[in-house]
Design an enzyme around this catalytic site. Structure first.
Site, PDB file in Angstrom:
ATOM      1  N   GLY A 160     -89.950   9.226 -15.831  1.00  0.00           N
ATOM      2  CA  GLY A 160     -90.587   8.294 -14.899  1.00  0.00           C
ATOM      3  C   GLY A 160     -91.374   8.965 -13.778  1.00  0.00           C
ATOM      4  CG  ASP A 296    -101.042   3.524 -25.110  1.00  0.00           C
ATOM      5  OD1 ASP A 296    -101.535   3.866 -26.203  1.00  0.00           O
ATOM      6  OD2 ASP A 296    -100.515   4.333 -24.324  1.00  0.00           O
ATOM      7  CG  ASN A 297    -103.877   5.693 -22.591  1.00  0.00           C
ATOM      8  OD1 ASN A 297    -103.006   5.154 -21.906  1.00  0.00           O
ATOM      9  ND2 ASN A 297    -103.703   6.867 -23.152  1.00  0.00           N
ATOM     10  CG  ASP A 306    -103.184   5.362 -18.442  1.00  0.00           C
ATOM     11  OD1 ASP A 306    -103.117   4.910 -17.286  1.00  0.00           O
ATOM     12  OD2 ASP A 306    -102.335   5.127 -19.316  1.00  0.00           O
TER      13      ASP A 306
HETATM   14  P1  AMP Z   1     -99.895   8.270 -21.820  1.00  0.00           P
HETATM   15  O1  AMP Z   1    -100.112   9.108 -23.032  1.00  0.00           O
HETATM   16  O2  AMP Z   1     -99.831   9.033 -20.531  1.00  0.00           O
HETATM   17  O3  AMP Z   1    -100.827   7.125 -21.749  1.00  0.00           O
HETATM   18  O4  AMP Z   1     -98.416   7.665 -21.951  1.00  0.00           O
HETATM   19  C1  AMP Z   1     -97.947   7.028 -23.095  1.00  0.00           C
HETATM   20  C2  AMP Z   1     -96.664   6.330 -22.780  1.00  0.00           C
HETATM   21  O5  AMP Z   1     -95.681   7.263 -22.333  1.00  0.00           O
HETATM   22  C3  AMP Z   1     -96.750   5.264 -21.707  1.00  0.00           C
HETATM   23  O6  AMP Z   1     -95.885   4.232 -22.070  1.00  0.00           O
HETATM   24  C4  AMP Z   1     -96.254   5.976 -20.481  1.00  0.00           C
HETATM   25  O7  AMP Z   1     -95.705   5.106 -19.525  1.00  0.00           O
HETATM   26  C5  AMP Z   1     -95.176   6.870 -21.077  1.00  0.00           C
HETATM   27  N1  AMP Z   1     -94.929   8.063 -20.246  1.00  0.00           N
HETATM   28  C6  AMP Z   1     -95.709   9.143 -20.109  1.00  0.00           C
HETATM   29  N2  AMP Z   1     -95.148  10.036 -19.267  1.00  0.00           N
HETATM   30  C7  AMP Z   1     -93.967   9.506 -18.872  1.00  0.00           C
HETATM   31  C8  AMP Z   1     -92.917   9.930 -18.000  1.00  0.00           C
HETATM   32  N3  AMP Z   1     -92.945  11.104 -17.380  1.00  0.00           N
HETATM   33  N4  AMP Z   1     -91.873   9.101 -17.826  1.00  0.00           N
HETATM   34  C9  AMP Z   1     -91.805   7.914 -18.460  1.00  0.00           C
HETATM   35  N5  AMP Z   1     -92.750   7.459 -19.281  1.00  0.00           N
HETATM   36  C10 AMP Z   1     -93.827   8.234 -19.492  1.00  0.00           C
HETATM   37 MG    MG Z   2    -101.200   5.630 -20.813  1.00  0.00          MG
END
Ligand code: AMP
Ligand code: MG
Length: 550
Positions: A160, A296-297, A306
């Site tokens: 998180g 999702d981005n 993002d």
């Molecule tokens: P991202 O690739 O950064 O768009 O993230 C993909 C997913 O992973 C999303 O659901 C983010 O909220 C989750 N996520 C990425 N980094 C973390 C983290 N450090 N703690 C919790 N969730 C994460």
């Molecule tokens: Mg993301």
């Protein structure tokens, strides 16, 4: 282990604090999403699959010793905050997640997504927490969202939190994009948490402690394609409809006049296709590579969202990706972005199918993406070359140029910026055509006769084409200089700013923020930020290759 000595820090704006009272308490919240959307009924914060809910209420987790690194006056102004507010201790406390203002209703959103082409199931805000929607004096809604604010039900196996390096990159890049005139979420603040975060930066079994940070992002909406996909995949059709209707009402109110529901959903998708097409064309204009264009981005508003392992093209190479996780398949490389935009829209169309129940109109809506992208890109390339209209033969001139750029490592930004120096009035044979363009070449000594001759031929054609331009040359130069930025947030500049902040020195961050406010201006005092990547940065982590670990 990196230490940050906060005592050496300076604030990024040196004016006096103007007033001890804060208008932070005057912020007015109108939490439409929170109030209208079906919420998760479970109220404990533990990691789980969340069904039949669009979001989960969850509070940020307080941190030990927050310290404000930077704040954006332009973003602050969007929610009617002034400098004194941003410099107050209360601001730091709120935007790191240690305190809530009356009216805030924090929550994490439920969404899924296709990651690297595969359905990944529930993802959700794993480390982002929305605080609420500020209603500003212009009656605009701005959702405030903390990134790195602690665990949520969607955190899966992660913590998180976010590290300083990725937070700084997000903070500065969102503001830089805004000043480039490209649709983006905004960044209000960058705050160190005073707590360490452990990351295995290259997933190679070498975890290390890094300083943690929180960025407060702002957007009219943080809804992504994946917010619709999750409910469609789970066959939660009523939830899907509720979210779609809410989004249209809140962010696309002009569509409410559409006669039938079905027609409204189709028109809505067509509009998303157009804004997404516009966005990707603009990314291509400035050489921005998002790096993780998972569904999702993808913002429902067509915003850049993002900022993770993104990068800026240095040498022009359509196959370049900054993302180490993508170095094999190169799905999200520079040249693939236009195609991926369309692929992602197809996933959104599939998700909306239950609301429309007909494939053809959805397909036609998605097709608007291609039409928008192509016409906008066409216009952009003409403007990059300073051509005020289009002629037969331009396509060949343009294709040959992009072909030439791949022959030797040529800096995308510098090359186009310096093309203004090619003068149509110059009738001299092309003896040393490259003299003006030399600063764009990464290996100027290796330009052989064959390359020089090809470049020469192209420049002669370009000059001849310019001579047929209807606008005076000075106007052509102006057109090019407002299309081709001089300053972009080069990958190595980001890394240098990160290194400095990790040593407790915020000067470079502040200076870069200032320079990137005026990316199309000459700013001769800052010429050194407009040069090609130095050799030391070619293979340094963070400068040309980034991992998703953040
Ligand atoms: P991202 O690739 O950064 O768009 O993230 C993909 C997913 O992973 C999303 O659901 C983010 O909220 C989750 N996520 C990425 N980094 C973390 C983290 N450090 N703690 C919790 N969730 C994460
Ligand atoms: Mg993301």
């Amino acid at each position: 282990m990196v230490s940050v000595d906060i005592h050496k820090n300076e604030m990024n704006h040196n004016n006096e604090i103007m007033s001890p009272t804060s208008s932070l308490h005057g912020l007015r919240f109108d939490n439409r999403f929170y109030q209208a959307m079906p919420a998760d009924q479970e109220d404990t914060n533990h990691i789980r699959q969340v069904y039949q809910a669009v979001y989960s209420p969850v509070n940020p987790t307080p941190v030990k010793k927050p310290h404000l690194v930077a704040w954006s006056p332009e973003a602050a102004a969007l929610i009617d905050l002034v400098e004194a507010d941003c410099r107050s201790a209360l601001f730091t406390d709120i935007f790191v997640g240690n305190q809530l203002l009356p009216g805030m209703q924090p929550f994490a959103m439920n969404y899924g997504g296709h990651q690297f082409g595969n359905w990944a199931g529930q993802l959700g805000d794993g480390r982002a927490i929305n605080l609420g929607e500020v209603l500003n004096h212009r009656k605009e809604h701005w959702t405030l969202q903390l990134k790195g604010a602690g665990l949520t039900p969607y955190s899966r196996s992660a913590d998180g939190r976010a590290v300083l390096r990725s937070s700084l990159r997000e903070y500065l890049c969102s503001e830089a994009m805004h000043h480039l005139g490209i649709a983006t979420t905004r960044a209000l603040s960058l705050i160190l948490t005073g707590e360490a975060v452990v990351r295995d930066m290259f997933y190679d079994g070498h975890p290390a402690s890094e300083p943690g940070a929180v960025v407060c992002r702002m957007s009219p909406s943080f809804v992504r394609f994946g917010n619709f996909e999750i409910h469609a995949v789970r066959k939660e059709v009523e939830l899907l409809r509720t979210l779609a209707d809410f989004t249209i009402g809140a962010d696309f109110p002009h569509l409410l006049a559409e006669k039938g529901d079905t027609e409204r959903y189709v028109q809505w998708l067509a509009e998303i296709a157009r804004t997404t097409g516009e966005l990707i064309a603009q990314w291509m204009r400035v050489g921005f590579v998002h790096g993780v264009m998972n569904t999702d981005n993808m913002s429902i508003l067509g915003l850049s969202i993002d900022y993770g392992p993104y990068g800026w093209l240095e040498g022009y190479d359509p196959t370049w990706t900054p993302n180490t996780t993508d170095s094999e398949g190169r799905r999200y490389c520079f040249g693939n972005q236009p195609y991926i935009g369309q692929w992602n829209l197809m996933q959104l169309a599939n998700a909306l199918y239950p609301l429309v129940q007909a494939a053809e109109p959805l397909q036609e809506a998605v097709d608007e993406y291609r039409t928008t992208f192509q016409s906008r890109w066409q216009q952009i390339v003409h403007e990059k070359l300073g051509l005020e209209n289009s002629e037969e033969g331009d396509a060949a001139l343009i294709n040959d140029l992009f072909e030439l750029l791949t022959k030797t490592e040529t800096d995308y930004t510098i090359f186009f910026r310096r093309l203004t120096l090619i003068n149509p009035a110059d009738n001299e044979p092309c003896n040393d055509p490259l003299a003006q363009l030399l600063p764009a070449y990464y290996q100027p000594d290796t330009l052989d006769d064959e390359y020089r001759a090809a470049a020469c031929r192209w420049i002669s054609r370009y000059r001849a084409r310019l001579a047929r331009n209807q606008i005076p040359n000075e106007q052509r130069v102006l057109l090019m200089n407002r299309t081709n930025p001089k300053y972009v947030f080069r990958n190595y500049l980001a890394q240098m700013a990160i290194d400095k902040v990790e040593q407790g020195d915020f000067g470079l961050l502040t200076e870069l923020h200032e320079v990137l406010r005026h990316p199309y201006d000459e700013q001769p005092d800052f010429d050194h930020y407009a040069v090609k990547r130095p050799e030391w940065a070619r293979n340094r982590a963070g400068c040309s290759m980034l991992s998703c670990s953040s």
